[in-house]
Design a protein around this motif. Sequence first.
Motif, PDB file in Angstrom:
ATOM      1  N   LEU A 175       0.882  -1.305   0.098  1.00 27.65           N
ATOM      2  CA  LEU A 175       0.009  -0.025  -0.063  1.00 27.65           C
ATOM      3  C   LEU A 175       0.771   1.276  -0.108  1.00 27.65           C
ATOM      4  O   LEU A 175       0.324   2.062  -0.669  1.00 27.65           O
ATOM      5  CB  LEU A 175      -0.994  -0.039   1.025  1.00 27.65           C
ATOM      6  CG  LEU A 175      -2.029  -0.994   1.103  1.00 27.65           C
ATOM      7  CD1 LEU A 175      -3.085  -1.046   2.363  1.00 27.65           C
ATOM      8  CD2 LEU A 175      -2.970  -0.925   0.174  1.00 27.65           C
ATOM      9  N   ASN A 176       1.944   1.254   0.648  1.00 27.42           N
ATOM     10  CA  ASN A 176       2.812   2.193   0.921  1.00 27.42           C
ATOM     11  C   ASN A 176       3.393   2.460  -0.471  1.00 27.42           C
ATOM     12  O   ASN A 176       3.770   3.678  -0.827  1.00 27.42           O
ATOM     13  CB  ASN A 176       3.972   2.005   1.878  1.00 27.42           C
ATOM     14  CG  ASN A 176       3.475   2.355   3.210  1.00 27.42           C
ATOM     15  OD1 ASN A 176       2.422   3.060   3.474  1.00 27.42           O
ATOM     16  ND2 ASN A 176       3.944   1.705   4.247  1.00 27.42           N
ATOM     17  N   THR A 202      -4.999   7.649  -4.148  1.00 26.90           N
ATOM     18  CA  THR A 202      -5.707   8.902  -3.966  1.00 26.90           C
ATOM     19  C   THR A 202      -6.648   8.839  -2.892  1.00 26.90           C
ATOM     20  O   THR A 202      -7.034   7.854  -2.506  1.00 26.90           O
ATOM     21  CB  THR A 202      -6.476   9.381  -5.316  1.00 26.90           C
ATOM     22  OG1 THR A 202      -7.401   8.598  -5.739  1.00 26.90           O
ATOM     23  CG2 THR A 202      -5.401   8.990  -6.539  1.00 26.90           C
ATOM     24  N   LYS A 203      -7.372  10.134  -2.823  1.00 23.47           N
ATOM     25  CA  LYS A 203      -8.697  10.045  -1.562  1.00 23.47           C
ATOM     26  C   LYS A 203      -9.597   9.296  -2.298  1.00 23.47           C
ATOM     27  O   LYS A 203     -10.575   9.078  -1.468  1.00 23.47           O
ATOM     28  CB  LYS A 203      -8.780  11.355  -1.404  1.00 23.47           C
ATOM     29  CG  LYS A 203      -9.554  12.240  -2.399  1.00 23.47           C
ATOM     30  CD  LYS A 203      -9.768  13.603  -2.227  1.00 23.47           C
ATOM     31  CE  LYS A 203     -10.206  14.650  -3.294  1.00 23.47           C
ATOM     32  NZ  LYS A 203     -11.521  14.077  -3.713  1.00 23.47           N
ATOM     33  N   LYS A 209      -6.523   5.203   7.797  1.00 17.86           N
ATOM     34  CA  LYS A 209      -5.451   5.810   6.689  1.00 17.86           C
ATOM     35  C   LYS A 209      -6.188   5.973   5.164  1.00 17.86           C
ATOM     36  O   LYS A 209      -5.908   6.892   4.408  1.00 17.86           O
ATOM     37  CB  LYS A 209      -4.390   5.014   6.412  1.00 17.86           C
ATOM     38  CG  LYS A 209      -3.448   5.085   7.731  1.00 17.86           C
ATOM     39  CD  LYS A 209      -2.198   4.231   7.406  1.00 17.86           C
ATOM     40  CE  LYS A 209      -1.438   3.963   8.712  1.00 17.86           C
ATOM     41  NZ  LYS A 209      -0.151   3.163   8.356  1.00 17.86           N
ATOM     42  N   TYR A 210      -7.258   5.082   5.066  1.00 15.58           N
ATOM     43  CA  TYR A 210      -7.673   5.004   3.747  1.00 15.58           C
ATOM     44  C   TYR A 210      -9.380   5.004   3.951  1.00 15.58           C
ATOM     45  O   TYR A 210      -9.872   4.506   5.025  1.00 15.58           O
ATOM     46  CB  TYR A 210      -7.162   3.711   3.167  1.00 15.58           C
ATOM     47  CG  TYR A 210      -5.737   3.750   3.179  1.00 15.58           C
ATOM     48  CD1 TYR A 210      -5.014   4.359   2.163  1.00 15.58           C
ATOM     49  CD2 TYR A 210      -5.189   2.920   3.832  1.00 15.58           C
ATOM     50  CE1 TYR A 210      -3.715   4.060   1.927  1.00 15.58           C
ATOM     51  CE2 TYR A 210      -3.687   2.813   3.694  1.00 15.58           C
ATOM     52  CZ  TYR A 210      -2.900   3.483   2.811  1.00 15.58           C
ATOM     53  OH  TYR A 210      -1.762   3.232   2.820  1.00 15.58           O
TER      54      TYR A 210
END
Length: 182
Positions: A53-54, A59-60, A81-82
């Motif tokens: 994931l990093n 994007t948002k 975080k997501y």
Amino acid sequence: VVHIGVYSDKGQKNKFESEGAVFLSTTPYDGVANPIKKLKLQLQFKKEVEKYLNNLILTKDDVIWLLQSETIILLNNLVDKYNCVLHQFEFAETKINWKYKLLAPKLNIPLLYQKAKAVVSCEYNRAHITKGLFNLNKVPYVLPNKMVFDDADLINVPVETEAKVDKLKARIAGKKVILYQG
């Protein structure tokens, strides 16, 4: 679509890859290993997922879809975080099973589900129970556990079976039905 984990159905995997899906493999989980090895494998899986994931450019608007209650508990930090969809295949408990307390000792499961972008249950009644138990603002979406049907499953049904199914469907038309497979 990016799938992170182990995907064992090679035929479906090839089909999805031909449609643009990407599969990022993780270390397979050994459900029959001793408890220490299981813990190590779970922590290794968590580390691999977070690394993937990093490295992805998210994007948002991207959504992380967490499948299965144990994975949701293990990766609970992603909800902060997501945009996460929490998809429980079976009914989720309001408290953490003792086996997972070590992985998330202070996790408040109802709060986790409340913070999720969406919650998915496998069946209508379980969705309503989940809404009540976790004090959700809306009923979770419902997606049956078996979402991919082979056309062969739907052909060559014996005539007598079709007749029984049709008779049953007529009796329950317009009624709520509880199916228990426990």
